[in-house]
Design a protein around this motif. Structure first.
Motif, PDB file in Angstrom:
ATOM      1  N   ILE A 157       0.841  -1.202   0.000  1.00 12.40           N
ATOM      2  CA  ILE A 157       0.000   0.000   0.000  1.00 12.40           C
ATOM      3  C   ILE A 157       0.875   1.251   0.000  1.00 12.40           C
ATOM      4  O   ILE A 157       0.593   2.230  -0.708  1.00 12.40           O
ATOM      5  CB  ILE A 157      -0.955  -0.003   1.210  1.00 12.40           C
ATOM      6  CG1 ILE A 157      -1.981  -1.137   1.044  1.00 12.40           C
ATOM      7  CG2 ILE A 157      -1.657   1.337   1.355  1.00 12.40           C
ATOM      8  CD1 ILE A 157      -2.828  -1.375   2.269  1.00 12.40           C
ATOM      9  N   LYS A 158       1.961   1.237   0.780  1.00 12.26           N
ATOM     10  CA  LYS A 158       2.871   2.386   0.836  1.00 12.26           C
ATOM     11  C   LYS A 158       3.510   2.635  -0.531  1.00 12.26           C
ATOM     12  O   LYS A 158       3.537   3.767  -1.032  1.00 12.26           O
ATOM     13  CB  LYS A 158       3.947   2.147   1.885  1.00 12.26           C
ATOM     14  CG  LYS A 158       4.948   3.305   2.036  1.00 12.26           C
ATOM     15  CD  LYS A 158       5.934   3.009   3.145  1.00 12.26           C
ATOM     16  CE  LYS A 158       6.910   4.176   3.339  1.00 12.26           C
ATOM     17  NZ  LYS A 158       7.750   4.389   2.156  1.00 12.26           N
ATOM     18  N   ASN A 159       4.000   1.556  -1.161  1.00  8.84           N
ATOM     19  CA  ASN A 159       4.625   1.695  -2.479  1.00  8.84           C
ATOM     20  C   ASN A 159       3.619   2.151  -3.528  1.00  8.84           C
ATOM     21  O   ASN A 159       3.929   2.973  -4.390  1.00  8.84           O
ATOM     22  CB  ASN A 159       5.263   0.368  -2.910  1.00  8.84           C
ATOM     23  CG  ASN A 159       6.475   0.011  -2.063  1.00  8.84           C
ATOM     24  OD1 ASN A 159       7.112   0.890  -1.485  1.00  8.84           O
ATOM     25  ND2 ASN A 159       6.786  -1.270  -1.966  1.00  8.84           N
ATOM     26  N   LEU A 160       2.403   1.604  -3.447  1.00 10.00           N
ATOM     27  CA  LEU A 160       1.352   1.986  -4.392  1.00 10.00           C
ATOM     28  C   LEU A 160       1.015   3.462  -4.244  1.00 10.00           C
ATOM     29  O   LEU A 160       0.861   4.181  -5.235  1.00 10.00           O
ATOM     30  CB  LEU A 160       0.103   1.123  -4.168  1.00 10.00           C
ATOM     31  CG  LEU A 160      -1.115   1.441  -5.053  1.00 10.00           C
ATOM     32  CD1 LEU A 160      -0.768   1.215  -6.522  1.00 10.00           C
ATOM     33  CD2 LEU A 160      -2.314   0.593  -4.649  1.00 10.00           C
ATOM     34  N   SER A 161       0.912   3.929  -3.008  1.00 14.52           N
ATOM     35  CA  SER A 161       0.597   5.342  -2.753  1.00 14.52           C
ATOM     36  C   SER A 161       1.669   6.253  -3.339  1.00 14.52           C
ATOM     37  O   SER A 161       1.370   7.293  -3.930  1.00 14.52           O
ATOM     38  CB  SER A 161       0.473   5.590  -1.247  1.00 14.52           C
ATOM     39  OG  SER A 161      -0.558   4.800  -0.691  1.00 14.52           O
ATOM     40  N   GLU A 162       2.942   5.856  -3.172  1.00 17.20           N
ATOM     41  CA  GLU A 162       4.033   6.669  -3.702  1.00 17.20           C
ATOM     42  C   GLU A 162       4.004   6.729  -5.226  1.00 17.20           C
ATOM     43  O   GLU A 162       4.240   7.778  -5.830  1.00 17.20           O
ATOM     44  CB  GLU A 162       5.374   6.107  -3.216  1.00 17.20           C
ATOM     45  CG  GLU A 162       5.614   6.324  -1.721  1.00 17.20           C
ATOM     46  CD  GLU A 162       6.900   5.666  -1.245  1.00 17.20           C
ATOM     47  OE1 GLU A 162       7.525   4.937  -2.050  1.00 17.20           O
ATOM     48  OE2 GLU A 162       7.259   5.864  -0.074  1.00 17.20           O
ATOM     49  N   VAL A 163       3.702   5.580  -5.860  1.00 14.78           N
ATOM     50  CA  VAL A 163       3.612   5.540  -7.323  1.00 14.78           C
ATOM     51  C   VAL A 163       2.497   6.461  -7.813  1.00 14.78           C
ATOM     52  O   VAL A 163       2.663   7.233  -8.761  1.00 14.78           O
ATOM     53  CB  VAL A 163       3.381   4.102  -7.824  1.00 14.78           C
ATOM     54  CG1 VAL A 163       3.041   4.095  -9.320  1.00 14.78           C
ATOM     55  CG2 VAL A 163       4.611   3.248  -7.567  1.00 14.78           C
ATOM     56  N   ILE A 164       1.340   6.395  -7.150  1.00 18.61           N
ATOM     57  CA  ILE A 164       0.197   7.226  -7.545  1.00 18.61           C
ATOM     58  C   ILE A 164       0.531   8.712  -7.381  1.00 18.61           C
ATOM     59  O   ILE A 164       0.323   9.524  -8.282  1.00 18.61           O
ATOM     60  CB  ILE A 164      -1.050   6.863  -6.713  1.00 18.61           C
ATOM     61  CG1 ILE A 164      -1.534   5.450  -7.084  1.00 18.61           C
ATOM     62  CG2 ILE A 164      -2.175   7.881  -6.960  1.00 18.61           C
ATOM     63  CD1 ILE A 164      -2.637   4.932  -6.191  1.00 18.61           C
ATOM     64  N   GLY A 186       0.246  18.897  -7.871  1.00 18.71           N
ATOM     65  CA  GLY A 186       1.206  18.909  -6.774  1.00 18.71           C
ATOM     66  C   GLY A 186       0.506  18.615  -5.462  1.00 18.71           C
ATOM     67  O   GLY A 186      -0.578  19.142  -5.194  1.00 18.71           O
ATOM     68  N   ILE A 187       1.105  17.762  -4.617  1.00 21.62           N
ATOM     69  CA  ILE A 187       0.512  17.386  -3.332  1.00 21.62           C
ATOM     70  C   ILE A 187       1.503  17.727  -2.219  1.00 21.62           C
ATOM     71  O   ILE A 187       2.666  17.322  -2.249  1.00 21.62           O
ATOM     72  CB  ILE A 187       0.188  15.872  -3.281  1.00 21.62           C
ATOM     73  CG1 ILE A 187      -0.756  15.477  -4.422  1.00 21.62           C
ATOM     74  CG2 ILE A 187      -0.406  15.507  -1.921  1.00 21.62           C
ATOM     75  CD1 ILE A 187      -2.138  16.063  -4.323  1.00 21.62           C
ATOM     76  N   HIS A 188       1.017  18.484  -1.229  1.00 20.18           N
ATOM     77  CA  HIS A 188       1.831  18.847  -0.070  1.00 20.18           C
ATOM     78  C   HIS A 188       0.984  18.629   1.181  1.00 20.18           C
ATOM     79  O   HIS A 188      -0.080  19.233   1.329  1.00 20.18           O
ATOM     80  CB  HIS A 188       2.282  20.310  -0.176  1.00 20.18           C
ATOM     81  CG  HIS A 188       3.339  20.685   0.818  1.00 20.18           C
ATOM     82  ND1 HIS A 188       4.048  21.869   0.744  1.00 20.18           N
ATOM     83  CD2 HIS A 188       3.843  20.031   1.911  1.00 20.18           C
ATOM     84  CE1 HIS A 188       4.921  21.933   1.743  1.00 20.18           C
ATOM     85  NE2 HIS A 188       4.809  20.831   2.457  1.00 20.18           N
ATOM     86  N   TYR A 208       5.243  15.107   0.055  1.00 19.50           N
ATOM     87  CA  TYR A 208       5.618  16.175  -0.882  1.00 19.50           C
ATOM     88  C   TYR A 208       5.972  15.473  -2.192  1.00 19.50           C
ATOM     89  O   TYR A 208       7.053  14.889  -2.329  1.00 19.50           O
ATOM     90  CB  TYR A 208       6.814  16.948  -0.328  1.00 19.50           C
ATOM     91  CG  TYR A 208       7.155  18.230  -1.054  1.00 19.50           C
ATOM     92  CD1 TYR A 208       6.390  19.377  -0.882  1.00 19.50           C
ATOM     93  CD2 TYR A 208       8.272  18.304  -1.883  1.00 19.50           C
ATOM     94  CE1 TYR A 208       6.724  20.577  -1.510  1.00 19.50           C
ATOM     95  CE2 TYR A 208       8.616  19.492  -2.515  1.00 19.50           C
ATOM     96  CZ  TYR A 208       7.829  20.622  -2.329  1.00 19.50           C
ATOM     97  OH  TYR A 208       8.159  21.798  -2.951  1.00 19.50           O
ATOM     98  N   ASN A 209       5.020  15.489  -3.151  1.00 20.69           N
ATOM     99  CA  ASN A 209       5.241  14.652  -4.333  1.00 20.69           C
ATOM    100  C   ASN A 209       6.116  15.345  -5.381  1.00 20.69           C
ATOM    101  O   ASN A 209       6.463  16.526  -5.265  1.00 20.69           O
ATOM    102  CB  ASN A 209       3.908  14.192  -4.935  1.00 20.69           C
ATOM    103  CG  ASN A 209       3.163  15.282  -5.663  1.00 20.69           C
ATOM    104  OD1 ASN A 209       3.467  16.459  -5.512  1.00 20.69           O
ATOM    105  ND2 ASN A 209       2.176  14.904  -6.455  1.00 20.69           N
ATOM    106  N   SER A 210       6.454  14.593  -6.420  1.00 23.24           N
ATOM    107  CA  SER A 210       7.384  15.077  -7.448  1.00 23.24           C
ATOM    108  C   SER A 210       6.853  16.296  -8.184  1.00 23.24           C
ATOM    109  O   SER A 210       7.621  17.212  -8.520  1.00 23.24           O
ATOM    110  CB  SER A 210       7.676  13.954  -8.456  1.00 23.24           C
ATOM    111  OG  SER A 210       8.278  12.866  -7.819  1.00 23.24           O
TER     112      SER A 210
END
Length: 487
Positions: free
Chosen positions: A10-17, A24-26, A37-39
């Motif tokens: 779930i953690k890896n999936l969230s990071e990929v999404i 932008g997500i903060h 803090y996403n890419s």
């Protein structure tokens, strides 16, 4: 062990999404420390993620304060801030424009953090500013010379002799004599702007500006500035600019796809229509305007109201005159006139001498449903004329692939004994004749038994009885032939 594996997944999936979305997500915790803090956000602000993650917001962005930071403000108040425009220079000196929504994260009634979503509209804002600048140049030019024509089409440009199109033209001509608002309803490609320009040029505003704006082309926050104008300092990066209402003063403003306009902006538009005053974004002053509104919608207006795409009060304010433009499938008698018109037009443009279309192409045109309407027909003719080289007639081989592919299927639908569409006196009469023959055959094979015949035709018994009466059939005539059909 399984639980840990699921948690990692779930953690890896969230990071990929998070790293593959356009926004932008903060996210900060309740202490203002960044936890997500996403890419995309890092790209917007010109930072690396490791510069921001696990650090306090004010440490990373020293120019912010607890009063100016939207994330910290939401942490304090617990109230979301929705669709706030922002233009700023990032750490690389790039001018960035975003629309931000900041939302509190509340768990068990307590504020545990805040989420900010930033949509990059830099390119859209630059484009809209260029559009506004061009419109302002045109506006200033028209101020000097209002005799200049601002809409190019008239009712003479509307091709067709069918009853349906003539009824629409009659209503439009009557409406052109006043300054009442008009709502034009028609499918995509039916010619709504053609009618709008014709109405403007027929009326007493013909020497004043005609300005068109597609309401689906821009975000609501940018569209508001384009319609009503802006004042310097009204928001970050704003300058003094007149909006389309000011530019169209004395003339006509066409609002295309009004059902795509946000509900908040629809409320502001309603106020302008009721009071005749506009207020630039960020201004407190009101400016009186005299503008005729012609709005268009590509879906039924009442359906748009029911589905929440159009405010009911705005609908009634616009619907002083309702003009419905018929789709091409309802005015097929105009297809050949339109075809000839487009052939003439592209003969001139392409320096060709195409005389017309073959009978097979005519049959396809008549039976095709034309979901793109007149615009689709125009595109088909243009495409075909690009393919014609040695012939002076458009043949099936010159048509776009989707029409050629459907040719065999279309021709199978023509009943036996009819070689071409020219043999059909009336499409409606031909369909009724075929239906009558099929019902008669079903009654024969069912020996006059209505229930059995209805079952074979996959219709209700009541529907079959209605059609038997409609066509003057008598089931007893078929039950009397029992000896001939049965053993």
């Amino acid at each position: 062990m399984i639980f840990l594996k699921d948690a990692r997944f779930i953690k890896n999936l969230s990071e990929v999404i998070l790293d593959n979305i356009d926004e932008g997500i903060h996210v900060v915790d309740k202490h203002g420390k960044t936890i997500i803090y996403n890419s995309k956000m890092a790209s917007l602000e010109g930072l690396r993620r490791e510069q921001v993650i696990s650090r306090n917001l004010l440490e990373v962005f020293p120019s912010l304060t607890r009063e100016t930071s939207t994330l910290l403000k939401v942490l304090k108040t617990g109230k979301p801030i929705i669709d706030q425009r922002q233009t700023y220079l990032n750490i690389r000196g790039e001018k960035i424009s975003t629309i931000n929504s900041t939302i509190p994260i509340i768990i068990d009634g307590e504020i545990e953090g805040a989420l900010e979503i930033s949509k990059d509209i830099t390119s859209v804002k630059e484009l809209s500013e260029r559009i506004i600048d061009l419109q302002q140049e045109i506006f200033q030019k028209r101020e000097r010379n209002y005799s200049e024509a601002t809409a190019s089409y008239t009712f003479l440009d509307i091709i067709g002799e069918s009853r349906e199109i003539n009824e629409a033209i009659t209503i439009a001509k009557k409406a052109s004599r006043t300054s009442s608002n008009i709502l034009i309803y028609g499918e995509t490609g039916t010619g709504k702007e053609l009618f709008a320009q014709s109405i403007h040029n027929e009326g007493n505003r013909r020497s004043k500006p005609f300005i068109a704006q597609n309401c689906a082309a821009l975000p609501e926050s940018l569209l508001e500035g384009i319609l009503f104008g802006t004042v310097k300092g009204g928001f970050t990066g704003a300058t003094d600019r007149p909006g389309l209402f000011e530019q169209a003063d004395g003339g006509t403003l066409l609002l295309d796809e009004i059902n795509s306009m946000g509900m908040g902006l629809q409320a502001k538009l309603l106020r302008v229509l009721q009071e005749g005053f506009i207020r630039r974004v960020g201004d407190v002053r009101e400016i009186k305007v005299d503008v005729r509104i012609i709005a268009t919608t590509n879906m039924d207006p009442l359906e748009a109201v029911e589905k929440g795409h159009l405010r009911s009060d705005l609908y009634y304010r616009l619907n002083v005159v309702l003009l419905k433009i018929p789709p091409l499938r309802e005015r097929k008698g105009d297809i050949m006139a339109l075809t000839d018109h487009f052939i003439d037009m592209y003969n001139s443009r392409f320096n060709k001498k195409i005389k017309g279309i073959s009978k097979e192409v005519k049959d396809i045109f008549i039976l095709h449903s034309w979901p793109g309407n007149v615009r689709e027909l125009q595109n088909v003719i243009e495409s075909a004329m690009n393919m014609v080289t040695e012939s002076d007639i458009i043949e099936v081989s010159h048509l776009p692939h989707y029409l050629k592919k459907g040719n065999a299927r279309v021709m199978k639908k023509i009943p036996a004994g009819i070689d071409t569409i020219d043999d059909i006196v009336s499409l409606a009469d031909t369909i009724e004749s075929i239906e009558c023959s099929i019902i008669a055959r079903a009654l024969q094979e069912s020996r006059g038994n209505i229930s059995r015949a209805a079952e074979r035709l996959n219709i209700t018994r009541q529907a079959l009885q209605y059609k038997i009466k409609k066509y003057g059939l008598n089931r007893k005539d078929y039950s009397a032939r029992r000896e001939f059909y049965g053993h």
